[in-house]
Design an enzyme around this catalytic site. Sequence first.
Site, PDB file in Angstrom:
ATOM      1  N   ALA A  51       2.711   3.870  -3.432  1.00  0.00           N
ATOM      2  CA  ALA A  51       4.121   3.486  -3.551  1.00  0.00           C
ATOM      3  C   ALA A  51       5.036   4.624  -3.061  1.00  0.00           C
ATOM      4  O   ALA A  51       4.697   5.795  -3.223  1.00  0.00           O
ATOM      5  CB  ALA A  51       4.448   3.140  -4.999  1.00  0.00           C
ATOM      6  N   CYS A  90       3.997  17.129  -0.985  1.00  0.00           N
ATOM      7  CA  CYS A  90       5.306  17.572  -0.501  1.00  0.00           C
ATOM      8  C   CYS A  90       5.737  18.808  -1.288  1.00  0.00           C
ATOM      9  O   CYS A  90       6.867  18.902  -1.760  1.00  0.00           O
ATOM     10  CB  CYS A  90       6.347  16.457  -0.597  1.00  0.00           C
ATOM     11  SG  CYS A  90       6.557  15.764  -2.258  1.00  0.00           S
ATOM     12  N   GLY A 111       5.322   2.838  -0.163  1.00  0.00           N
ATOM     13  CA  GLY A 111       4.724   2.128   0.954  1.00  0.00           C
ATOM     14  C   GLY A 111       4.953   2.702   2.331  1.00  0.00           C
ATOM     15  O   GLY A 111       4.507   2.119   3.321  1.00  0.00           O
ATOM     16  N   GLY A 112       5.612   3.849   2.435  1.00  0.00           N
ATOM     17  CA  GLY A 112       5.864   4.417   3.754  1.00  0.00           C
ATOM     18  C   GLY A 112       4.599   4.678   4.541  1.00  0.00           C
ATOM     19  O   GLY A 112       4.527   4.419   5.745  1.00  0.00           O
ATOM     20  N   LYS A 113       3.590   5.184   3.878  1.00  0.00           N
ATOM     21  CA  LYS A 113       2.333   5.501   4.564  1.00  0.00           C
ATOM     22  C   LYS A 113       1.463   4.260   4.715  1.00  0.00           C
ATOM     23  O   LYS A 113       0.822   4.067   5.748  1.00  0.00           O
ATOM     24  CB  LYS A 113       1.619   6.628   3.814  1.00  0.00           C
ATOM     25  CG  LYS A 113       2.458   7.919   3.774  1.00  0.00           C
ATOM     26  CD  LYS A 113       1.921   8.928   2.805  1.00  0.00           C
ATOM     27  CE  LYS A 113       2.819  10.170   2.783  1.00  0.00           C
ATOM     28  NZ  LYS A 113       4.162   9.899   2.220  1.00  0.00           N
ATOM     29  N   ARG A 115       6.279   0.579  -9.628  1.00  0.00           N
ATOM     30  CA  ARG A 115       6.331   1.134  -8.272  1.00  0.00           C
ATOM     31  C   ARG A 115       5.496   0.299  -7.309  1.00  0.00           C
ATOM     32  O   ARG A 115       5.834   0.168  -6.132  1.00  0.00           O
ATOM     33  CB  ARG A 115       5.855   2.591  -8.282  1.00  0.00           C
ATOM     34  CG  ARG A 115       6.884   3.572  -8.816  1.00  0.00           C
ATOM     35  CD  ARG A 115       6.293   4.959  -9.028  1.00  0.00           C
ATOM     36  NE  ARG A 115       5.629   5.483  -7.859  1.00  0.00           N
ATOM     37  CZ  ARG A 115       6.232   6.082  -6.832  1.00  0.00           C
ATOM     38  NH1 ARG A 115       7.548   6.221  -6.841  1.00  0.00           N
ATOM     39  NH2 ARG A 115       5.541   6.554  -5.818  1.00  0.00           N
TER      40      ARG A 115
END
Length: 459
Positions: A112, A232, A114-116, A139
């Site tokens: 979550a 990150c 979901g970008g990747k 999420r």
Amino acid sequence: MMQLPESFLQEMRDLLGEEYGVWLSSYGQSPAQGLRIHSGKLAPGQWERMTSFPTELVPWTTNGYYLPEGERLSRHPWYYAGLYYIQEPSAMAPAALLPVKPGDRVLDLCAAPGGKSTELGVRLQGEGLLVSNDLSHSRAKALLRNMERFGIRNLCVTSETPEKLADTFGAWFDAILVDAPCSGEGMFRRDPNLIRSWEERGPSYYAPIQQSILEQAVRMLRPGGYLLYSTCTFSKAEDEDVVHALLRRMPEMELSPLPLFDGACGGVDGEPVLRLFPHRVRGEGHFVALFCKRGAAGRQEPFPSSDVETTTDRRMIGRLERETDFLVWESMLDQPFDRRRLMMRDDMLFLLPDGFDRAWKLRYLRSGLFVGSRKGARFEPSQAVAMTLRPKGFSQTISFSAKDERVIRYLKGETVFPDDDVRLGRGWVLVCVDGFPLGWAKYTGNALKNKYDAGWRMS
């Protein structure tokens, strides 16, 4: 400039040495904005022709672009058509660097929002299986919407612990992405609220969690498969130290070198990993390590029941075909459905991905493509299936320009009216923007009655 914790600053002095001052000055600059286009919907060069602002590629991607400051594209109709995903540029690196090809079995373990996963799904090109998981059920709901907006068919969205997934799958996946929960140091400039969270739960809290997640991921990776770990954060305790701990405990794993893009660097002690710093690249802080599992490359065969329909499904699907107009719908969609992969649940019809095992006992938010629902004697197609279609393959289609105010009205759930010279038959219509599907409407003879999913509507 924001107030950064002194203990964090000392950590960065030790990490960066003479580069510390330049790094610190980057916190006075605005974060870079980016978007990643859906390369399955847009042909090479098409995005450049569609946009009016400069298009500069993010160096570690083939389909990620920097956005000029002030551009807000999250309310543009193209966003609702799934043509792109708004994503911080450095966060595009993990999915871009995990080796994935059509037909692979892929797991995004902490997926979550979901970008990747959306990028991994596009790269599979509808072949193989993508399991996108997030422990947080709330999420995972946002994850599912993003996946369906992108038209990903061959997906399972789950909300399970890594241990439960490992007990279920074993060493089954060709590629696994672990974008692990972390202290978020690399995102302080973008979201200063993370500083308070860091002060409450810093690297020492997250490192054991990351190690535990990775150990379960290794259990699910086949020999010869790839595992990508990303965070990150800048913290060595969460980055290189976690990598070294995995290599010590799991001797079957080895690091695979990653390309160093302009401005990027390797690990603090020369490890073949990727580090992104905001004073070196146009993006926030990120860490990426790619592992390969030693052993003879080979895939475990599909689970024995993966292609076997149940007696209940055969009976219910047969009833659906006899008592509703489903067969008419199937002829209108862009490909016939393999009956062995159809599943009925509570009058909802799903197309299961290839290799899916009905015996898996997991908490699903979605298992395959949600095709549509039985409504008495009618069959109503889903919002999800609309996003997978090619307009030219559907019997009734209407397309509006993105500049047409009717598109915004449609996305808000309102009734819209076609131009007088448009010829449509009564019934279902695929509504598009600039030729890209948005969702459904029903033509009543003069108006398009809105069938856009209420949960997707523009507020």
